[in-house]
Design an enzyme around this catalytic site. Sequence first.
Site, PDB file in Angstrom:
ATOM      1  N   ALA A  51       0.820  -1.207   0.000  1.00 53.15           N
ATOM      2  CA  ALA A  51       0.000   0.000   0.000  1.00 53.15           C
ATOM      3  C   ALA A  51       0.855   1.259   0.000  1.00 53.15           C
ATOM      4  CB  ALA A  51      -0.944  -0.006   1.197  1.00 53.15           C
ATOM      5  N   GLU A  71       9.472   4.307   7.270  1.00 51.64           N
ATOM      6  CA  GLU A  71       9.375   2.908   7.680  1.00 51.64           C
ATOM      7  C   GLU A  71      10.102   2.749   9.004  1.00 51.64           C
ATOM      8  OE1 GLU A  71       8.924  -0.680   8.561  1.00 51.64           O
ATOM      9  OE2 GLU A  71       8.010  -0.170   6.628  1.00 51.64           O
ATOM     10  N   ASN A  79       5.049  -6.662   6.085  1.00 51.70           N
ATOM     11  CA  ASN A  79       4.414  -7.955   5.835  1.00 51.70           C
ATOM     12  C   ASN A  79       4.350  -8.282   4.354  1.00 51.70           C
ATOM     13  OD1 ASN A  79       3.822  -8.736   8.470  1.00 51.70           O
ATOM     14  ND2 ASN A  79       1.885  -7.643   8.486  1.00 51.70           N
ATOM     15  N   GLY A  84       2.905 -14.383   0.231  1.00 49.66           N
ATOM     16  CA  GLY A  84       3.066 -15.396  -0.807  1.00 49.66           C
ATOM     17  C   GLY A  84       3.066 -14.907  -2.237  1.00 49.66           C
ATOM     18  N   GLY A  85       2.899 -13.606  -2.441  1.00 49.13           N
ATOM     19  CA  GLY A  85       2.963 -13.073  -3.801  1.00 49.13           C
ATOM     20  C   GLY A  85       1.754 -13.396  -4.661  1.00 49.13           C
ATOM     21  N   ARG A 331     -10.872 -19.089   4.258  1.00 54.28           N
ATOM     22  CA  ARG A 331      -9.969 -19.205   5.409  1.00 54.28           C
ATOM     23  C   ARG A 331     -10.709 -19.411   6.726  1.00 54.28           C
ATOM     24  NH1 ARG A 331      -5.886 -14.239   3.807  1.00 54.28           N
ATOM     25  NH2 ARG A 331      -4.591 -15.412   2.343  1.00 54.28           N
ATOM     26  N   GLU A 469      -4.101  -2.677   5.185  1.00 53.61           N
ATOM     27  CA  GLU A 469      -4.576  -3.381   6.371  1.00 53.61           C
ATOM     28  C   GLU A 469      -4.844  -2.472   7.559  1.00 53.61           C
ATOM     29  OE1 GLU A 469      -3.463  -7.353   9.057  1.00 53.61           O
ATOM     30  OE2 GLU A 469      -2.068  -6.646   7.508  1.00 53.61           O
TER      31      GLU A 469
END
Length: 507
Positions: A51, A71, A79, A84-85, A331, A469
């Site tokens: 993001a 950062e 994250n 997992g891309g 999930r 997120e």
Amino acid sequence: MQGRRNFLKLSAGAAVGSLAATLPGTVQAKTCGEINWDESADVIVVGSGFAGLSAAVNAKRQGLGSVLVLEKMQVIGGNSAINGGWLAIPKNPIQLAQGVNDDSPEELVKDQIISGRGMQNEAALRVIANRSLDAYDLCIDTGVKFRDGFNIQVGGHNKARAIRTQHGTGGDITTKLYEAGVKAGVDHRLQHYIEDFIMDGQKIIGVKVRKNYRFPDLTTGSTIFIKANKAVVLANGGFARNMALREAVDPSLDPTLDCTNALGATGEVTLTAMAHGALPVHMNLIQTGHWGSPDEGGFGWSNALLSIGWHQGVAISVLNGKRFMDERADRKTCSEAIMKNRNADGSPAYPVVFFNYNNYAKDDRVVRALRDEMAWKVDSLDEIAAKFDIPAAELKRSVTEYNKHVKDRKDPLFNRKMDTAEELTGPFVVSRIWPKVHYCMGGLKTDLGARVIDGRSMAPIKNLYAIGEVTGGIHGEARLSSTSCLECLVMGIIVSETIKADIQGAV
């Protein structure tokens, strides 16, 4: 000359009280004073995952001026770099080449509505889905490589629309976005921790930052003040590593569960925003990843390995040797089914997932998993039963029954879609599974343009935006696999457009 805009105006502890006082990193700014700005930037982005990096690149493309990415950790990516891309893109070129021509953004939204269980923000999901090809183009434009011919149907999706990066990690995307940002003139700073926001009423005008911070020691570094001329974009991710906050918002969440997140996912910027009036939503909705392995820490390889296991293999309870779920469900559904597998004393009875070895012996997902001993090559069902203490006779019956379902292409037990299922003949790749805390559905309430909403006025906090997120209320009870990367990339595009529109509207 310093004016009214140069004053620190709020006690950050006021809105969250004693909780804020106990959580690491929450600033208790109780004094007001004149601010001597150390520097300024037109757009300040907090966080360097999908993001934040998308927002930074797109802010430059929108001509918003100087862009500064802050950062707190010692590496770029958060994250996002270790995920997992996966990226869900309806009508992506690989999907179309496979002959899947009946997908659409609306089909993706339909799947997300089911997964969200009535708690999702349909309008936001639709905005994101409708810009999915823009996210794909951003990746391609910045040099991201996706696996040739790889586009599959992942849990909870009704179509094959998930593509994957060349090396199977989100770092393939964050690296390219970072490089594109550097080329465009974005200033990226590591080890810069946000101590507080500097406000002028309902408008953010800057940030108080601890420069040269070394996680997690708040005594390191020194304080500076950075003025935000046009916008502050929060892209700091979730709070899954903040155990105190997790317990506070969801006491039912098993505190023994491992977490897939990077260590820096502690959410103090979210709490600071809340202290300044930002409205939190769905904070108690914390998702577990059903593909976690108890035989490796953190994110690991299990997610990649089980992209084979869920499709071509089977999940079996060690307690009774039987299947217990639709392996391709979403999930939340799978996690809840897995965690019902408990020994008499309540401890986890880790189920196993296995599939045929020979078809995937050279697949990097299998090679890595066997190398790191979070999966094993086992020659027969008897050996599986012996190794994992499973009732052998029941295991064999379950596999015989499963193989019949494969031949029939129909699963009467759990209604699993069987189009990719393979008859199990051995030798096998076997791994153990147990969910891990993975994603925070809750966070700051935003409008469709990513403006942060003030809970006291229900109006946007001027110049404050949030994406990824750190936001809440978008996905509802459960987020589908491969949609977080999509959301983050798309909202990085949208927030840059919103900032530009807000600036033009204010002129």
